[in-house]
Design a protein around this motif. Sequence first.
Motif, PDB file in Angstrom:
ATOM      1  N   GLN A 142      17.759 -25.682   9.421  1.00 52.57           N
ATOM      2  CA  GLN A 142      16.337 -25.894   9.377  1.00 52.57           C
ATOM      3  C   GLN A 142      15.754 -25.400   8.053  1.00 52.57           C
ATOM      4  O   GLN A 142      14.413 -25.028   7.990  1.00 52.57           O
ATOM      5  N   GLY A 143      16.661 -25.384   7.019  1.00 61.61           N
ATOM      6  CA  GLY A 143      16.008 -24.712   5.573  1.00 61.61           C
ATOM      7  C   GLY A 143      15.959 -26.074   4.889  1.00 61.61           C
ATOM      8  O   GLY A 143      15.942 -27.138   5.197  1.00 61.61           O
ATOM      9  N   SER A 144      15.517 -25.573   3.480  1.00 65.18           N
ATOM     10  CA  SER A 144      15.151 -26.802   2.659  1.00 65.18           C
ATOM     11  C   SER A 144      15.913 -26.618   1.382  1.00 65.18           C
ATOM     12  O   SER A 144      15.897 -25.440   0.925  1.00 65.18           O
ATOM     13  N   HIS A 145      15.852 -27.673   0.301  1.00 68.91           N
ATOM     14  CA  HIS A 145      16.455 -27.490  -0.918  1.00 68.91           C
ATOM     15  C   HIS A 145      15.126 -28.077  -1.749  1.00 68.91           C
ATOM     16  O   HIS A 145      14.621 -29.211  -1.431  1.00 68.91           O
ATOM     17  N   LEU A 146      14.545 -27.158  -2.493  1.00 69.17           N
ATOM     18  CA  LEU A 146      13.095 -27.593  -3.238  1.00 69.17           C
ATOM     19  C   LEU A 146      13.516 -27.851  -4.477  1.00 69.17           C
ATOM     20  O   LEU A 146      14.329 -27.013  -5.247  1.00 69.17           O
ATOM     21  N   VAL A 147      12.744 -28.803  -5.113  1.00 71.76           N
ATOM     22  CA  VAL A 147      12.875 -29.214  -6.505  1.00 71.76           C
ATOM     23  C   VAL A 147      11.344 -29.529  -7.149  1.00 71.76           C
ATOM     24  O   VAL A 147      10.596 -30.010  -6.657  1.00 71.76           O
ATOM     25  N   ARG A 148      11.194 -28.759  -8.118  1.00 68.90           N
ATOM     26  CA  ARG A 148       9.855 -28.899  -9.038  1.00 68.90           C
ATOM     27  C   ARG A 148       9.900 -29.015 -10.124  1.00 68.90           C
ATOM     28  O   ARG A 148      10.892 -28.380 -10.970  1.00 68.90           O
ATOM     29  N   PHE A 149       9.142 -29.880 -10.762  1.00 70.08           N
ATOM     30  CA  PHE A 149       9.428 -30.057 -12.341  1.00 70.08           C
ATOM     31  C   PHE A 149       8.335 -30.830 -12.820  1.00 70.08           C
ATOM     32  O   PHE A 149       7.424 -31.611 -11.975  1.00 70.08           O
ATOM     33  N   ASP A 150       7.815 -30.837 -14.143  1.00 68.87           N
ATOM     34  CA  ASP A 150       6.926 -31.587 -14.660  1.00 68.87           C
ATOM     35  C   ASP A 150       7.244 -32.691 -15.699  1.00 68.87           C
ATOM     36  O   ASP A 150       8.381 -32.590 -16.363  1.00 68.87           O
ATOM     37  N   TYR A 151       6.612 -33.734 -15.910  1.00 70.88           N
ATOM     38  CA  TYR A 151       6.904 -34.644 -16.796  1.00 70.88           C
ATOM     39  C   TYR A 151       5.731 -35.188 -17.410  1.00 70.88           C
ATOM     40  O   TYR A 151       4.731 -35.626 -16.775  1.00 70.88           O
ATOM     41  N   GLU A 152       5.726 -35.488 -18.807  1.00 74.91           N
ATOM     42  CA  GLU A 152       4.709 -35.879 -19.514  1.00 74.91           C
ATOM     43  C   GLU A 152       5.193 -37.253 -20.185  1.00 74.91           C
ATOM     44  O   GLU A 152       6.102 -37.377 -20.848  1.00 74.91           O
ATOM     45  N   PRO A 153       4.749 -38.456 -19.956  1.00 76.03           N
ATOM     46  CA  PRO A 153       5.092 -39.701 -20.194  1.00 76.03           C
ATOM     47  C   PRO A 153       4.904 -39.751 -21.608  1.00 76.03           C
ATOM     48  O   PRO A 153       5.728 -40.808 -22.498  1.00 76.03           O
ATOM     49  N   LYS A 154       3.881 -39.246 -22.430  1.00 76.84           N
ATOM     50  CA  LYS A 154       3.889 -39.382 -23.845  1.00 76.84           C
ATOM     51  C   LYS A 154       3.946 -40.708 -24.192  1.00 76.84           C
ATOM     52  O   LYS A 154       4.602 -41.308 -25.012  1.00 76.84           O
ATOM     53  N   GLY A 155       2.934 -41.398 -23.806  1.00 77.92           N
ATOM     54  CA  GLY A 155       2.721 -42.947 -24.264  1.00 77.92           C
ATOM     55  C   GLY A 155       3.578 -43.820 -23.614  1.00 77.92           C
ATOM     56  O   GLY A 155       3.019 -45.027 -23.605  1.00 77.92           O
ATOM     57  N   LYS A 156       4.383 -43.623 -22.486  1.00 77.82           N
ATOM     58  CA  LYS A 156       4.931 -44.321 -21.971  1.00 77.82           C
ATOM     59  C   LYS A 156       4.305 -45.051 -20.726  1.00 77.82           C
ATOM     60  O   LYS A 156       3.703 -44.140 -19.927  1.00 77.82           O
ATOM     61  N   LEU A 157       4.355 -46.279 -20.522  1.00 78.92           N
ATOM     62  CA  LEU A 157       3.828 -47.049 -19.261  1.00 78.92           C
ATOM     63  C   LEU A 157       4.603 -46.600 -17.873  1.00 78.92           C
ATOM     64  O   LEU A 157       5.469 -47.530 -17.891  1.00 78.92           O
ATOM     65  N   ILE A 158       4.335 -45.907 -17.130  1.00 78.11           N
ATOM     66  CA  ILE A 158       5.263 -45.488 -15.839  1.00 78.11           C
ATOM     67  C   ILE A 158       4.551 -46.295 -14.595  1.00 78.11           C
ATOM     68  O   ILE A 158       3.421 -46.152 -14.443  1.00 78.11           O
ATOM     69  N   LYS A 159       5.485 -47.064 -14.097  1.00 74.44           N
ATOM     70  CA  LYS A 159       4.920 -47.735 -12.888  1.00 74.44           C
ATOM     71  C   LYS A 159       5.030 -46.955 -11.570  1.00 74.44           C
ATOM     72  O   LYS A 159       4.330 -46.919 -10.682  1.00 74.44           O
ATOM     73  N   GLU A 160       6.174 -46.275 -11.508  1.00 74.12           N
ATOM     74  CA  GLU A 160       6.555 -45.609 -10.079  1.00 74.12           C
ATOM     75  C   GLU A 160       7.565 -44.521 -10.362  1.00 74.12           C
ATOM     76  O   GLU A 160       8.174 -44.462 -11.608  1.00 74.12           O
ATOM     77  N   PHE A 161       7.609 -43.488  -9.632  1.00 78.10           N
ATOM     78  CA  PHE A 161       8.670 -42.490  -9.698  1.00 78.10           C
ATOM     79  C   PHE A 161       9.796 -42.835  -8.598  1.00 78.10           C
ATOM     80  O   PHE A 161       9.203 -43.083  -7.505  1.00 78.10           O
ATOM     81  N   LEU A 162      11.158 -42.716  -8.927  1.00 79.52           N
ATOM     82  CA  LEU A 162      12.162 -42.953  -7.994  1.00 79.52           C
ATOM     83  C   LEU A 162      12.856 -41.728  -7.644  1.00 79.52           C
ATOM     84  O   LEU A 162      13.098 -41.096  -8.426  1.00 79.52           O
ATOM     85  N   TRP A 163      13.272 -41.523  -6.524  1.00 77.47           N
ATOM     86  CA  TRP A 163      14.109 -40.444  -6.053  1.00 77.47           C
ATOM     87  C   TRP A 163      15.273 -40.929  -5.094  1.00 77.47           C
ATOM     88  O   TRP A 163      14.940 -41.776  -4.271  1.00 77.47           O
ATOM     89  N   GLU A 164      16.478 -40.753  -5.867  1.00 83.11           N
ATOM     90  CA  GLU A 164      17.588 -41.166  -5.131  1.00 83.11           C
ATOM     91  C   GLU A 164      18.687 -40.193  -4.613  1.00 83.11           C
ATOM     92  O   GLU A 164      18.650 -39.256  -5.348  1.00 83.11           O
ATOM     93  N   ILE A 165      18.940 -40.161  -3.409  1.00 86.03           N
ATOM     94  CA  ILE A 165      19.644 -39.056  -2.799  1.00 86.03           C
ATOM     95  C   ILE A 165      21.025 -39.652  -2.460  1.00 86.03           C
ATOM     96  O   ILE A 165      21.182 -40.651  -1.655  1.00 86.03           O
ATOM     97  N   GLU A 166      22.387 -39.289  -3.288  1.00 86.38           N
ATOM     98  CA  GLU A 166      23.371 -39.873  -2.908  1.00 86.38           C
ATOM     99  C   GLU A 166      24.508 -38.841  -2.459  1.00 86.38           C
ATOM    100  O   GLU A 166      24.372 -37.718  -2.891  1.00 86.38           O
ATOM    101  N   VAL A 167      25.416 -39.174  -1.615  1.00 87.73           N
ATOM    102  CA  VAL A 167      26.322 -38.563  -0.837  1.00 87.73           C
ATOM    103  C   VAL A 167      27.728 -38.696  -1.548  1.00 87.73           C
ATOM    104  O   VAL A 167      28.241 -40.038  -1.551  1.00 87.73           O
ATOM    105  N   ASP A 168      28.624 -37.773  -1.990  1.00 84.59           N
ATOM    106  CA  ASP A 168      29.951 -37.808  -2.427  1.00 84.59           C
ATOM    107  C   ASP A 168      30.575 -36.913  -1.325  1.00 84.59           C
ATOM    108  O   ASP A 168      30.836 -35.990  -1.662  1.00 84.59           O
ATOM    109  N   PRO A 169      31.069 -37.603  -0.240  1.00 81.46           N
ATOM    110  CA  PRO A 169      31.846 -36.966   0.777  1.00 81.46           C
ATOM    111  C   PRO A 169      33.030 -35.996   0.462  1.00 81.46           C
ATOM    112  O   PRO A 169      33.547 -35.179   1.139  1.00 81.46           O
TER     113      PRO A 169
END
Length: 387
Positions: free
Chosen positions: A306-333
């Motif tokens: 019932q706990g969590s893993h938290l991730v926080r960060f900032d991103y500055e595009p600096k002129g790049k045209l960003i359409k979306e952000f993508l988060w992929e969670i991958e498991v390596d058993p």
Amino acid sequence: MFVSCSEKNFFESHWNHPISEQGLPPLHFSTLEKNLDPKACGSCHKEQFQNWEKSYHSKSISKGFLWQKEILSSKEYQSCLQCHSPLAETKSELSVEFQTPEILNSKLHNFPEGISNPSILCASCHIRNQIRFGPPPKTNLVNNVPSNQVPHNGYIAKKEFDSSEFCKSCHTSKETGVKLNGKRLMEVYTEWEKSPFAKQGIQCQNCHMPDREHSWKGIHDKTFVQNSLQPTWNFIEKNGIYQIQAELKSIGIGHEFPTYIVPKIYLHFYAIQKNAPRILLEESVVGRFVNTQLTEEYFDTRIKPQGSHLVRFDYEPKGKLIKEFLWEIEVDPDEQYIRSFEEQLVEKGNLLSKQSKKFLQESLDTKRNSRYLLFTLSLKVPASLPQ
């Protein structure tokens, strides 16, 4: 004499290693009843057999296990067999130390067609000294048929089969075993014991054997893992800088996630551009990372129940045209195994027999292919409005 599992401490007697040979079947048993091969059990317990056959319990003696016999000491190898091949009869297929006249005679009578798979079998959990054990029936049954007229004299119902402690013998390292940063290599039962699940009476079997299903799904099953976790995230744009926050919450796991030292979970965050390669913004690892010699722990970022893993960060595009952000969670058993097997192949590959080296390579290939994408989440970036 055999100490009956109806004694006060069932677990001590039932999991008293090394488990004694089953001995000769009762004379009045039919040919089918005398046969302890899982296929024979499946004649009546069809659904349980079919689920077991696809489970990792049925694959506990795999090529990834067998190749290691040549690099382990006899004591280490015998210790592995305690859980990977609990029965004396199956151990005799794997180690000369168990090829005693008593065990071989028992194998001849209880496995008349031989043992093709010396893994964790039905009898590993359910039979001691020719007595069948299992959980109480789901419903109260009225049965006045004498025990000698029901298959294998019926069975002794033990409520302990529905208890997490039944799994403890194999899913928690011994107190005397290796410890890193004060923790044993495997503490599944201890982790559960400290969790809210234990306080609520939710046992290992509730999740891993729902409705007494014999498949024991775990980290290798994508749907099972998906149903146990909850990923959420959002971003805020401020003065051209995107502040991204993500949370991976454990909602249905009664121990640390992932448990043990082997699996790893990778969190990758990307910015998706228009007509350009995606940009990796951040990556995070959830797991317990130790060296291949099992002597040092580098980090432990596992998620508590019932706990969590938290991730926080900032991103500055600096002129790049960003359409979306993508988060992929991958498991390596099998991450720890892959790292260890790759190292062993380089360092000891030429010292292994041809068959063991082949087993090692094939197992390594299989484990490399076990990785899978668990979740893919995206957040659209709103188009800028004209000033």
